[in-house]
Design an enzyme around this catalytic site. Structure first.
Site, short mmCIF file in Angstrom:
data_model
loop_
_atom_site.label_atom_id
_atom_site.label_comp_id
_atom_site.label_asym_id
_atom_site.label_seq_id
_atom_site.Cartn_x
_atom_site.Cartn_y
_atom_site.Cartn_z
N GLY A 240 0.82 -1.19 0.00
CA GLY A 240 0.00 0.00 0.00
C GLY A 240 0.86 1.25 0.00
O GLY A 240 2.03 1.22 -0.38
N SER A 241 0.28 2.33 0.46
CA SER A 241 0.98 3.62 0.42
C SER A 241 2.06 3.69 1.49
O SER A 241 2.03 2.96 2.49
CB SER A 241 -0.01 4.76 0.63
N GLU A 260 5.73 -3.41 0.94
CA GLU A 260 5.87 -2.99 -0.44
C GLU A 260 5.01 -1.75 -0.60
O GLU A 260 3.78 -1.83 -0.62
CB GLU A 260 5.43 -4.12 -1.39
N CYS A 294 2.06 0.65 -8.53
CA CYS A 294 3.19 1.32 -7.90
C CYS A 294 4.40 1.39 -8.82
O CYS A 294 5.34 2.15 -8.56
CB CYS A 294 3.56 0.63 -6.59
#
Length: 500
Positions: A240-241, A260, A294
């Site tokens: 995620g962020s 990640e 991403c």
């Protein structure tokens, strides 16, 4: 349960995505409704986990972790191979579910389910070869007369927190590798894809995964934080962020983490590259899944001698993309996850124009569908250059010096993956060494990934590597056995005497 989920999607009904707790489907929490970003209506509904359910799930996972660990690796592998086959059998219907919940075009959704099947197969192969070492302890004086072994033991309870942009395949990575390693897993599904997540869990259960090996919970950040803090959890894998990743780390405390996180991927096109081919690849990979990856192509640096040629070819390739209904076979670009995400693309392209850039295409939206946007020549401090867009926007900028453009790429706080178009081996090795990223793709854009190859980043892009073999390293602990006074090595301390 899998058939119920798929049937509801087939009939355009609201899909009831139940949690899976202690071997049963069902939950008592308040309903969370997911609005399909293209259809603009409720497409799925999931009960949000209560604190009691969170506590009970964690306790159940801790209590039964040994049941999964006791399964022979061959048994785990057989189940994962069956899941790989079943994912292929249900490919089209699972893809439709993805398209409904996320607005992801069917062609991309089918590709994701193909990757689910492949990922489960890779997890099965890795389960069959988990091993250890016979350590060379006799090589040091203190170890003479002893023997030592290691093996990789399951960590116990793993927590998998998955994102919305590839909810099926990334769940396959996290849950598949965790099961291959012998763990029981708590899954916290993304609120934007509860039905897709439930379908992947149901597919594994239908393939033979024991109920003790997995539990599925729905909810937002508060559910994730509570699970991260649970004492029973030994290891957490989160995608995620960067901001949410930092919150996961704070909530987890002294637990093992594989994070990640975000990216701001750069691709460099050198003067010796095939500019038209590079442009076509960047157009195709810059707007797949509406740029919600991403490693999506975001910053493209093109040598000034090839800049105009590249930009013309890139614009033509983007113009050829079909934007529209994700359930139509020919659609290339569907909707973003919601209208706020699409508005970010519009706002940042408007800001870039105000700073002197040219917005050649796009910069508009229809609801959650952002038109593929090309921003040419934005300054280095523009949001489209500095921050992660995570949307249907690509910035194209000229450069003059190769060393300088490497430095420019490295100004980002992210470092996940980069692309490089060149045939110059010296440049390739220089970029591989100097770029502050976890991976470099040569003669391809940043947006390329093989699910059996290590994937992860540096800096604010996180740490750990997400591919089954490397995730298993995170999901297991090395246990050592020392046999005192027993040696498979020579154990004499006396030199042999010479013959008289």
């Amino acid at each position: 349960m899998l058939q119920d989920l798929l049937k509801a999607a087939d009939e355009n009904d609201v899909v009831e995505a139940l949690p899976y707790l202690a071997g049963s489907w069902g939950g008592e929490g308040p309903p969370l409704e997911r609005t399909g970003p293209y259809l603009r209506r409720t497409v799925s509904r999931a009960p949000c986990a209560t604190q009691g359910e969170i506590d009970a799930a964690a306790a159940t996972a801790g209590r039964y972790a040994h049941r999964t660990a006791d399964l022979a690796p061959a048994v785990r592998a057989d189940i994962l191979e069956a899941a790989a086959r079943n994912a292929t059998v249900h490919r089209d219907r699972l893809a439709c579910l993805l398209a409904l919940e996320l607005g992801k075009p069917l062609k991309d959704s089918r590709t994701e389910i193909d990757r689910v099947s492949s990922t489960f197969a890779v997890c099965a192969a890795e389960a069959r070869r988990i091993d250890g070492e016979n350590l060379p302890v006799g090589g040091w004086n203190t170890g003479i007369g002893n023997t030592a072994f290691t093996y990789r033991a399951p960590a116990g309870v793993a927590l998998a927190i998955t994102p919305f942009n590839a909810p099926a395949n990334l769940l396959a990575h996290k849950l598949g590798a965790s099961f291959a390693a012998g763990n029981t897993t708590l899954v916290k599904a993304p609120p934007q894809a509860p039905a897709t997540s439930a379908a992947v869990v149901a597919l594994l259960l239908d393939s033979g995964m024991p109920h003790q090996a997995v539990q599925l919970l729905h909810g937002g950040g508060e559910v994730g934080a509570a699970l991260c803090a649970a004492d029973a959890v030994s290891v957490i894998s989160f995608t995620g962020s960067a901001r949410t990743g930092a919150a996961v780390a704070r909530a987890a405390g002294a637990k093992r983490l594989a994070l990640e996180l975000g990216g701001n991927a750069a691709t460099i096109v050198c003067e010796d590259a095939d500019a038209e081919a590079a442009a076509n690849i960047c157009a195709r990979t810059g707007y797949s899944n509406s740029g919600q990856s991403c490693i999506s192509v975001q910053r493209v640096y093109v040598h000034r001698d090839r800049y105009d040629e590249f930009l013309d070819a890139f614009t033509a390739a983007v113009d050829a993309l079909v934007v529209g209904d994700p359930l139509v076979e020919t659609t290339d670009v569907g909707s973003m996850v919601d209208e706020d995400a699409a508005e970010r693309v519009v706002a940042w392209s408007r800001e870039a124009r105000q700073l002197g850039a040219r917005v050649i295409r796009g910069g508009t939206r229809d609801g959650a569908t952002a038109a593929p946007t090309i921003v040419a020549g934005p300054p280095a401090h523009a949001s489209v250059v500095v921050h992660e867009v995570f949307g249907a926007l690509v910035a194209v900028m000229p450069y003059d010096d190769f060393d300088a453009v490497l430095d420019q790429c490295n100004t980002s706080r992210y470092g996940l993956q980069a692309g490089l178009f060149t045939h110059d081996i010296k440049r390739i090795l220089t970029a591989w060494r100097r770029l502050e990223v976890g991976g470099l793709v040569v003669n391809g854009s940043s947006n390329f990934r093989l699910d059996h190859v290590p994937f992860g980043g540096v800096k604010d892009s996180g740490f750990g590597r997400e591919a089954p073999r490397w995730l298993i390293d995170d999901y297991t602990v090395v246990k050592t056995l020392v046999l005192r006074g027993l040696s498979v090595w020579g154990d004499s301390r006396e030199l042999p005497k010479e013959n008289p």
